[in-house]
Scaffold this motif. Sequence first.
Motif, PDB file in Angstrom:
ATOM      1  N   ILE A 152     -33.788 -41.133 -10.752  1.00  0.00           N
ATOM      2  CA  ILE A 152     -34.431 -40.409 -11.864  1.00  0.00           C
ATOM      3  C   ILE A 152     -34.391 -41.259 -13.127  1.00  0.00           C
ATOM      4  CG2 ILE A 152     -34.267 -38.372 -13.320  1.00  0.00           C
ATOM      5  CD1 ILE A 152     -33.229 -36.891 -10.799  1.00  0.00           C
ATOM      6  N   GLY A 153     -33.144 -41.881 -13.354  1.00  0.00           N
ATOM      7  CA  GLY A 153     -33.068 -42.694 -14.578  1.00  0.00           C
ATOM      8  C   GLY A 153     -33.078 -41.798 -15.809  1.00  0.00           C
ATOM      9  N   GLU A 154     -33.879 -42.304 -16.720  1.00  0.00           N
ATOM     10  CA  GLU A 154     -33.974 -41.576 -17.981  1.00  0.00           C
ATOM     11  C   GLU A 154     -35.370 -40.924 -18.076  1.00  0.00           C
ATOM     12  OE1 GLU A 154     -33.232 -44.481 -20.913  1.00  0.00           O
ATOM     13  OE2 GLU A 154     -31.112 -44.683 -20.425  1.00  0.00           O
ATOM     14  N   GLN A 155     -35.557 -39.945 -17.154  1.00  0.00           N
ATOM     15  CA  GLN A 155     -36.889 -39.315 -17.148  1.00  0.00           C
ATOM     16  C   GLN A 155     -37.028 -38.320 -18.308  1.00  0.00           C
ATOM     17  OE1 GLN A 155     -37.639 -37.749 -13.248  1.00  0.00           O
ATOM     18  NE2 GLN A 155     -37.839 -39.764 -12.320  1.00  0.00           N
ATOM     19  N   ASN A 156     -36.104 -37.449 -18.428  1.00  0.00           N
ATOM     20  CA  ASN A 156     -36.248 -36.435 -19.473  1.00  0.00           C
ATOM     21  C   ASN A 156     -34.864 -35.923 -19.893  1.00  0.00           C
ATOM     22  OD1 ASN A 156     -35.556 -34.997 -17.186  1.00  0.00           O
ATOM     23  ND2 ASN A 156     -37.551 -34.150 -16.867  1.00  0.00           N
ATOM     24  N   ASP A 158     -33.839 -32.913 -19.687  1.00  0.00           N
ATOM     25  CA  ASP A 158     -33.271 -31.974 -18.707  1.00  0.00           C
ATOM     26  C   ASP A 158     -32.468 -32.719 -17.649  1.00  0.00           C
ATOM     27  OD1 ASP A 158     -34.363 -29.842 -20.021  1.00  0.00           O
ATOM     28  OD2 ASP A 158     -36.239 -29.927 -18.857  1.00  0.00           O
ATOM     29  N   ALA A 159     -33.000 -33.921 -17.295  1.00  0.00           N
ATOM     30  CA  ALA A 159     -32.281 -34.725 -16.311  1.00  0.00           C
ATOM     31  C   ALA A 159     -30.922 -35.159 -16.861  1.00  0.00           C
ATOM     32  CB  ALA A 159     -33.102 -35.928 -15.924  1.00  0.00           C
ATOM     33  N   GLU A 160     -30.922 -35.493 -18.201  1.00  0.00           N
ATOM     34  CA  GLU A 160     -29.628 -35.867 -18.809  1.00  0.00           C
ATOM     35  C   GLU A 160     -28.660 -34.690 -18.797  1.00  0.00           C
ATOM     36  OE1 GLU A 160     -30.441 -37.383 -22.616  1.00  0.00           O
ATOM     37  OE2 GLU A 160     -31.285 -39.275 -21.896  1.00  0.00           O
ATOM     38  N   GLN A 161     -29.191 -33.500 -19.109  1.00  0.00           N
ATOM     39  CA  GLN A 161     -28.323 -32.329 -19.102  1.00  0.00           C
ATOM     40  C   GLN A 161     -27.753 -32.052 -17.703  1.00  0.00           C
ATOM     41  OE1 GLN A 161     -30.549 -29.077 -20.742  1.00  0.00           O
ATOM     42  NE2 GLN A 161     -30.373 -29.817 -22.868  1.00  0.00           N
ATOM     43  N   THR A 162     -28.697 -32.229 -16.723  1.00  0.00           N
ATOM     44  CA  THR A 162     -28.198 -32.037 -15.352  1.00  0.00           C
ATOM     45  C   THR A 162     -27.150 -33.087 -14.988  1.00  0.00           C
ATOM     46  OG1 THR A 162     -30.083 -33.342 -14.545  1.00  0.00           O
ATOM     47  CG2 THR A 162     -30.296 -30.934 -14.535  1.00  0.00           C
ATOM     48  N   ILE A 163     -27.385 -34.318 -15.496  1.00  0.00           N
ATOM     49  CA  ILE A 163     -26.403 -35.387 -15.221  1.00  0.00           C
ATOM     50  C   ILE A 163     -25.061 -35.049 -15.865  1.00  0.00           C
ATOM     51  CG2 ILE A 163     -25.859 -37.789 -15.709  1.00  0.00           C
ATOM     52  CD1 ILE A 163     -28.913 -38.320 -15.375  1.00  0.00           C
ATOM     53  N   ASN A 164     -25.128 -34.583 -17.131  1.00  0.00           N
ATOM     54  CA  ASN A 164     -23.885 -34.211 -17.820  1.00  0.00           C
ATOM     55  C   ASN A 164     -23.175 -33.060 -17.107  1.00  0.00           C
ATOM     56  OD1 ASN A 164     -24.187 -36.180 -19.824  1.00  0.00           O
ATOM     57  ND2 ASN A 164     -25.533 -34.857 -21.030  1.00  0.00           N
ATOM     58  N   ARG A 165     -24.034 -32.111 -16.658  1.00  0.00           N
ATOM     59  CA  ARG A 165     -23.438 -30.983 -15.931  1.00  0.00           C
ATOM     60  C   ARG A 165     -22.792 -31.452 -14.636  1.00  0.00           C
ATOM     61  NH1 ARG A 165     -25.439 -27.971 -12.063  1.00  0.00           N
ATOM     62  NH2 ARG A 165     -27.540 -28.824 -12.340  1.00  0.00           N
ATOM     63  N   LEU A 166     -23.489 -32.347 -13.941  1.00  0.00           N
ATOM     64  CA  LEU A 166     -22.921 -32.860 -12.698  1.00  0.00           C
ATOM     65  C   LEU A 166     -21.649 -33.667 -12.941  1.00  0.00           C
ATOM     66  CD1 LEU A 166     -26.216 -33.937 -10.884  1.00  0.00           C
ATOM     67  CD2 LEU A 166     -24.692 -32.069 -10.227  1.00  0.00           C
ATOM     68  N   ARG A 167     -21.635 -34.412 -14.063  1.00  0.00           N
ATOM     69  CA  ARG A 167     -20.417 -35.152 -14.399  1.00  0.00           C
ATOM     70  C   ARG A 167     -19.242 -34.198 -14.642  1.00  0.00           C
ATOM     71  NH1 ARG A 167     -22.763 -39.821 -18.537  1.00  0.00           N
ATOM     72  NH2 ARG A 167     -23.685 -41.162 -16.901  1.00  0.00           N
ATOM     73  N   LYS A 168     -19.568 -33.118 -15.331  1.00  0.00           N
ATOM     74  CA  LYS A 168     -18.508 -32.129 -15.559  1.00  0.00           C
ATOM     75  C   LYS A 168     -17.992 -31.554 -14.230  1.00  0.00           C
ATOM     76  CE  LYS A 168     -19.954 -30.697 -20.179  1.00  0.00           C
ATOM     77  NZ  LYS A 168     -20.474 -29.583 -20.996  1.00  0.00           N
ATOM     78  N   GLU A 169     -18.947 -31.280 -13.341  1.00  0.00           N
ATOM     79  CA  GLU A 169     -18.538 -30.759 -12.042  1.00  0.00           C
ATOM     80  C   GLU A 169     -17.685 -31.778 -11.277  1.00  0.00           C
ATOM     81  OE1 GLU A 169     -21.989 -29.661  -9.922  1.00  0.00           O
ATOM     82  OE2 GLU A 169     -22.390 -27.839 -11.108  1.00  0.00           O
ATOM     83  N   VAL A 170     -18.112 -33.044 -11.400  1.00  0.00           N
ATOM     84  CA  VAL A 170     -17.327 -34.089 -10.735  1.00  0.00           C
ATOM     85  C   VAL A 170     -15.921 -34.137 -11.311  1.00  0.00           C
ATOM     86  CG1 VAL A 170     -17.115 -36.583 -10.429  1.00  0.00           C
ATOM     87  CG2 VAL A 170     -19.313 -35.459 -10.037  1.00  0.00           C
ATOM     88  N   GLU A 171     -15.815 -34.051 -12.652  1.00  0.00           N
ATOM     89  CA  GLU A 171     -14.499 -34.051 -13.283  1.00  0.00           C
ATOM     90  C   GLU A 171     -13.673 -32.847 -12.805  1.00  0.00           C
ATOM     91  OE1 GLU A 171     -13.070 -36.281 -15.113  1.00  0.00           O
ATOM     92  OE2 GLU A 171     -14.818 -37.621 -15.151  1.00  0.00           O
ATOM     93  N   ASP A 172     -14.389 -31.721 -12.703  1.00  0.00           N
ATOM     94  CA  ASP A 172     -13.687 -30.520 -12.231  1.00  0.00           C
ATOM     95  C   ASP A 172     -13.172 -30.718 -10.807  1.00  0.00           C
ATOM     96  OD1 ASP A 172     -12.609 -28.072 -11.986  1.00  0.00           O
ATOM     97  OD2 ASP A 172     -14.507 -26.964 -11.898  1.00  0.00           O
ATOM     98  N   TRP A 173     -14.031 -31.292  -9.970  1.00  0.00           N
ATOM     99  CA  TRP A 173     -13.629 -31.537  -8.589  1.00  0.00           C
ATOM    100  C   TRP A 173     -12.496 -32.568  -8.513  1.00  0.00           C
ATOM    101  CZ3 TRP A 173     -14.395 -28.609  -4.594  1.00  0.00           C
ATOM    102  CH2 TRP A 173     -15.490 -27.760  -4.534  1.00  0.00           C
ATOM    103  N   LYS A 174     -12.572 -33.547  -9.408  1.00  0.00           N
ATOM    104  CA  LYS A 174     -11.475 -34.524  -9.433  1.00  0.00           C
ATOM    105  C   LYS A 174     -10.151 -33.855  -9.801  1.00  0.00           C
ATOM    106  CE  LYS A 174     -14.060 -38.773 -10.428  1.00  0.00           C
ATOM    107  NZ  LYS A 174     -14.297 -39.840 -11.399  1.00  0.00           N
TER     108      LYS A 174
END
Length: 337
Positions: A152-156, A158-174
């Motif tokens: 996806i890269g830097e499409q929009n 919303d993609a950044e927000q989803t990336i940030n959200r996914l990072r948070k989830e990853v941190e949570d899972w970690k």
Amino acid sequence: MKNSFSKDSKTSEASNPSESLKEVESKNNEAATRMHPAHEEYNECRYVGEWGDCDPFKMVRIKEERLVLGGSECVEKRNITKPCSRNELPPGTLWLINEHKLCVLELQKLKSMVEDLHRYIDLIHQRGQSLFNAYNELRKRLMEIRREITMIGEQNHDAEQTINRLRKEVEDWKGRSNKMQIELNQLKAQLKGMEIQVRATKIKNEDLMKKKEEILAEQIRLSSQLDELKTDNRNLKTELLDAERYKDELKGLLVNVSILNDKIKRIKDELHKTRDELRKSRLEAALPKSKGQPIINKDTKVNLDMSMWIIHNITKEEMPVNEPLLKYGEEPKYEKY
């Protein structure tokens, strides 16, 4: 050991009614024989003995009897057995049985604890496997997310927000994985502690078994000492009876000796008297009794003249006295060589 003791106890409990009936019958027979004796005191065999301790394995008591009175047809020794209950066991044996029960209970507890540990370990393995599977899934998920991020890269925005959200989830899972790792480490530590406890209980069980063997050996030694003391007691009783008999015989002999001593003293006194009398008689026999008596000679002369005088002449002759000449011997002279 547990099975043997439990079997003996069951057999003893099962045979108690029959034993009680036999005891009642034997008591009735003894009472009947006392009320109506057969007067066979001179023909029957009489034995003397004492009952031994109750055998915890066979649950019987043995009485070893020896012949006291009887003919040649009687046996010198015989053994009589009768059943016994657990209440008649020696206190040391009862204590050993109780300790054995406690050891068996401890072993059962240890077995149950080991089984619980095995179940707990299986549960930990299952949870670890599930955690590992979840970790693999998370890893796959992360790889997919990274591929999506790179695609996806830097499409929009919303993609950044989803990336940030996914990072948070990853941190949570970690964080969750770290917590689960910590819990896993704690479970491993608990497992090691339980293994240490199991080893300690095994060592304690071995010590208890050694203590039990030592107590059994001590019991055997004490029983042998008791038998030796009993034999010594019997020997001392026989020696005491012999000593009393010898004492009575000694008193009689002392009386006879005193009588003989009196006779000997009296005979010695009489012997001294007779010796003195013998000396006196020898001296009297050696010395003359009196001086020599004069010899008186008598003769008669008749004158044949008319006067017819009769003359009586008396002559007196003195006899010499022959006295024994007593001389003392000369003292012996000893010349030197």
